[in-house]
Motif scaffolding. Structure first.
Motif, PDB file in Angstrom:
ATOM      1  N   GLN A  59      -8.747   9.512   6.878  1.00 15.01           N
ATOM      2  CA  GLN A  59      -8.032   8.468   6.150  1.00 15.01           C
ATOM      3  C   GLN A  59      -8.128   7.107   6.839  1.00 15.01           C
ATOM      4  O   GLN A  59      -7.198   6.313   6.781  1.00 15.01           O
ATOM      5  CB  GLN A  59      -6.574   8.874   5.995  1.00 15.01           C
ATOM      6  N   GLN A  60      -9.243   6.811   7.458  1.00 11.55           N
ATOM      7  CA  GLN A  60      -9.394   5.571   8.208  1.00 11.55           C
ATOM      8  C   GLN A  60      -9.132   4.339   7.346  1.00 11.55           C
ATOM      9  O   GLN A  60      -8.390   3.448   7.756  1.00 11.55           O
ATOM     10  CB  GLN A  60     -10.798   5.496   8.818  1.00 11.55           C
ATOM     11  N   ASP A  61      -9.712   4.265   6.173  1.00 12.17           N
ATOM     12  CA  ASP A  61      -9.550   3.086   5.321  1.00 12.17           C
ATOM     13  C   ASP A  61      -8.092   2.882   4.916  1.00 12.17           C
ATOM     14  O   ASP A  61      -7.586   1.755   4.927  1.00 12.17           O
ATOM     15  CB  ASP A  61     -10.425   3.207   4.070  1.00 12.17           C
ATOM     16  N   GLN A  62      -7.401   3.973   4.567  1.00  9.80           N
ATOM     17  CA  GLN A  62      -6.005   3.866   4.162  1.00  9.80           C
ATOM     18  C   GLN A  62      -5.120   3.412   5.328  1.00  9.80           C
ATOM     19  O   GLN A  62      -4.231   2.581   5.155  1.00  9.80           O
ATOM     20  CB  GLN A  62      -5.480   5.196   3.606  1.00  9.80           C
ATOM     21  N   VAL A  63      -5.364   3.968   6.522  1.00  8.55           N
ATOM     22  CA  VAL A  63      -4.567   3.594   7.699  1.00  8.55           C
ATOM     23  C   VAL A  63      -4.767   2.116   8.019  1.00  8.55           C
ATOM     24  O   VAL A  63      -3.803   1.374   8.234  1.00  8.55           O
ATOM     25  CB  VAL A  63      -4.930   4.474   8.914  1.00  8.55           C
ATOM     26  N   ARG A  86      -9.879   2.883  17.718  1.00  9.76           N
ATOM     27  CA  ARG A  86     -10.680   3.758  18.563  1.00  9.76           C
ATOM     28  C   ARG A  86     -11.561   4.612  17.663  1.00  9.76           C
ATOM     29  O   ARG A  86     -11.503   4.510  16.445  1.00  9.76           O
ATOM     30  CB  ARG A  86      -9.773   4.661  19.419  1.00  9.76           C
ATOM     31  N   HIS A  87     -12.344   5.470  18.254  1.00 10.05           N
ATOM     32  CA  HIS A  87     -13.283   6.289  17.491  1.00 10.05           C
ATOM     33  C   HIS A  87     -12.579   7.211  16.492  1.00 10.05           C
ATOM     34  O   HIS A  87     -13.017   7.365  15.364  1.00 10.05           O
ATOM     35  CB  HIS A  87     -14.144   7.108  18.451  1.00 10.05           C
ATOM     36  N   ARG A  88     -11.473   7.818  16.896  1.00  6.18           N
ATOM     37  CA  ARG A  88     -10.791   8.810  16.048  1.00  6.18           C
ATOM     38  C   ARG A  88      -9.412   8.385  15.576  1.00  6.18           C
ATOM     39  O   ARG A  88      -8.691   9.170  14.987  1.00  6.18           O
ATOM     40  CB  ARG A  88     -10.649  10.118  16.810  1.00  6.18           C
ATOM     41  N   GLY A  89      -8.999   7.159  15.886  1.00  8.75           N
ATOM     42  CA  GLY A  89      -7.672   6.733  15.498  1.00  8.75           C
ATOM     43  C   GLY A  89      -7.398   5.303  15.906  1.00  8.75           C
ATOM     44  O   GLY A  89      -8.317   4.529  16.178  1.00  8.75           O
ATOM     45  N   VAL A  90      -6.135   4.981  15.979  1.00  2.00           N
ATOM     46  CA  VAL A  90      -5.722   3.610  16.281  1.00  2.00           C
ATOM     47  C   VAL A  90      -4.531   3.630  17.235  1.00  2.00           C
ATOM     48  O   VAL A  90      -3.659   4.490  17.134  1.00  2.00           O
ATOM     49  CB  VAL A  90      -5.382   2.855  14.968  1.00  2.00           C
ATOM     50  N   PRO A 104       0.828  -1.215   0.000  1.00  2.00           N
ATOM     51  CA  PRO A 104       0.000   0.000   0.000  1.00  2.00           C
ATOM     52  C   PRO A 104       0.862   1.265   0.000  1.00  2.00           C
ATOM     53  O   PRO A 104       2.002   1.253   0.457  1.00  2.00           O
ATOM     54  CB  PRO A 104      -0.814  -0.104   1.290  1.00  2.00           C
ATOM     55  N   GLU A 105       0.296   2.329  -0.512  1.00  2.00           N
ATOM     56  CA  GLU A 105       1.011   3.602  -0.535  1.00  2.00           C
ATOM     57  C   GLU A 105       1.187   4.134   0.878  1.00  2.00           C
ATOM     58  O   GLU A 105       0.394   3.857   1.768  1.00  2.00           O
ATOM     59  CB  GLU A 105       0.236   4.618  -1.375  1.00  2.00           C
ATOM     60  N   THR A 106       2.221   4.937   1.058  1.00  2.00           N
ATOM     61  CA  THR A 106       2.485   5.563   2.346  1.00  2.00           C
ATOM     62  C   THR A 106       1.355   6.520   2.688  1.00  2.00           C
ATOM     63  O   THR A 106       0.909   7.306   1.857  1.00  2.00           O
ATOM     64  CB  THR A 106       3.820   6.324   2.305  1.00  2.00           C
ATOM     65  N   VAL A 107       0.882   6.431   3.917  1.00  2.00           N
ATOM     66  CA  VAL A 107      -0.178   7.317   4.404  1.00  2.00           C
ATOM     67  C   VAL A 107       0.479   8.395   5.251  1.00  2.00           C
ATOM     68  O   VAL A 107       1.268   8.099   6.149  1.00  2.00           O
ATOM     69  CB  VAL A 107      -1.217   6.535   5.234  1.00  2.00           C
ATOM     70  N   ARG A 108       0.137   9.626   4.959  1.00  2.00           N
ATOM     71  CA  ARG A 108       0.705  10.772   5.693  1.00  2.00           C
ATOM     72  C   ARG A 108      -0.428  11.498   6.403  1.00  2.00           C
ATOM     73  O   ARG A 108      -1.401  11.916   5.772  1.00  2.00           O
ATOM     74  CB  ARG A 108       1.415  11.710   4.737  1.00  2.00           C
ATOM     75  N   ILE A 109      -0.275  11.664   7.715  1.00  2.00           N
ATOM     76  CA  ILE A 109      -1.290  12.315   8.542  1.00  2.00           C
ATOM     77  C   ILE A 109      -0.620  13.432   9.332  1.00  2.00           C
ATOM     78  O   ILE A 109       0.390  13.206   9.994  1.00  2.00           O
ATOM     79  CB  ILE A 109      -1.927  11.317   9.519  1.00  2.00           C
ATOM     80  N   VAL A 110      -1.187  14.617   9.264  1.00  2.00           N
ATOM     81  CA  VAL A 110      -0.691  15.740  10.051  1.00  2.00           C
ATOM     82  C   VAL A 110      -1.703  15.994  11.160  1.00  2.00           C
ATOM     83  O   VAL A 110      -2.869  16.274  10.890  1.00  2.00           O
ATOM     84  CB  VAL A 110      -0.497  17.006   9.187  1.00  2.00           C
ATOM     85  N   ILE A 161       1.726   3.772  20.477  1.00  2.00           N
ATOM     86  CA  ILE A 161       1.657   5.022  19.722  1.00  2.00           C
ATOM     87  C   ILE A 161       0.222   5.190  19.250  1.00  2.00           C
ATOM     88  O   ILE A 161      -0.347   4.270  18.653  1.00  2.00           O
ATOM     89  CB  ILE A 161       2.604   5.007  18.513  1.00  2.00           C
ATOM     90  N   TYR A 162      -0.342   6.339  19.517  1.00  2.00           N
ATOM     91  CA  TYR A 162      -1.689   6.641  19.036  1.00  2.00           C
ATOM     92  C   TYR A 162      -1.570   7.427  17.741  1.00  2.00           C
ATOM     93  O   TYR A 162      -0.887   8.447  17.682  1.00  2.00           O
ATOM     94  CB  TYR A 162      -2.475   7.455  20.067  1.00  2.00           C
ATOM     95  N   VAL A 163      -2.224   6.921  16.705  1.00  2.00           N
ATOM     96  CA  VAL A 163      -2.211   7.587  15.409  1.00  2.00           C
ATOM     97  C   VAL A 163      -3.642   7.976  15.057  1.00  2.00           C
ATOM     98  O   VAL A 163      -4.490   7.098  14.868  1.00  2.00           O
ATOM     99  CB  VAL A 163      -1.640   6.671  14.304  1.00  2.00           C
TER     100      VAL A 163
END
Length: 162
Positions: free
Chosen positions: A134-138, A106-110, A16-22, A127-129
């Motif tokens: 981008q839930q599906d991509q993560v 979790r509701h807003r992340g993983v 899968p492509e790299t997922v970038r989250i700010v 680590i909480y991300v």
């Protein structure tokens, strides 16, 4: 022999492509973060009043503000072939996928957890991300890399080319 190499070539995994989250809670979370800042200021004032020393209040305020640094500065997460790369200000650190035997949504992340068995303190070592939109991509990235880790064992040094 050529049929075996052909079969192997057709069963290659699609990385899968790299997922970038700010993540920047000060901007994204709204009033909750501002209320936390006011709460920290209140604790600093209370410490100064109770101790009778304004320096003690300033030390408490500064300590609490610096311990919550992830609220005040943007943090970038990159989930890709090298693991999780976190960047904040001028600092950058990488955690390889081998460090995470499991994750919990979790509701807003993983939560990416380093313990194989759940315990009350598991999240302190993880680590909480946040996944923003981008839930599906993560989840696709986590399923790919953590499933590969489970298939090849925890001591695998398998690397992926993107």
């Amino acid at each position: 022999m050529s049929s075996a190499s052909t079969a192997q070539a057709t069963t290659r995994l699609r990385v899968p492509e790299t997922v970038r989250i700010v993540q920047w809670p000060l901007r994204d979370e709204g009033p909750q973060v501002w209320l936390a800042g006011l709460g920290i200021a209140g604790v600093g004032v209370a410490a100064g009043v109770v101790s009778g020393n304004s320096i003690m209040g300033a030390v408490c305020f500064t300590t609490l503000m610096s311990s919550c640094w992830r609220l005040w500065f943007p943090v970038t997460f990159e989930l890709g072939t090298k693991g999780i790369i976190q960047s904040a200000l001028v600092f950058r650190w990488r955690t390889p996928w081998q460090c995470f035997p499991r994750y919990e949504t979790r509701h807003r992340g993983v939560w990416l957890l380093s313990d194989t068995e759940p315990s009350p303190l598991s999240t302190l070592r993880g680590i909480y991300v946040p996944w923003s939109d981008q839930q599906d991509q993560v989840l696709a990235v986590l399923d790919f890399f953590l499933a590969a880790r489970r298939q090849h064992g925890a001591t695998s040094t398998r690397t992926y080319a993107s």
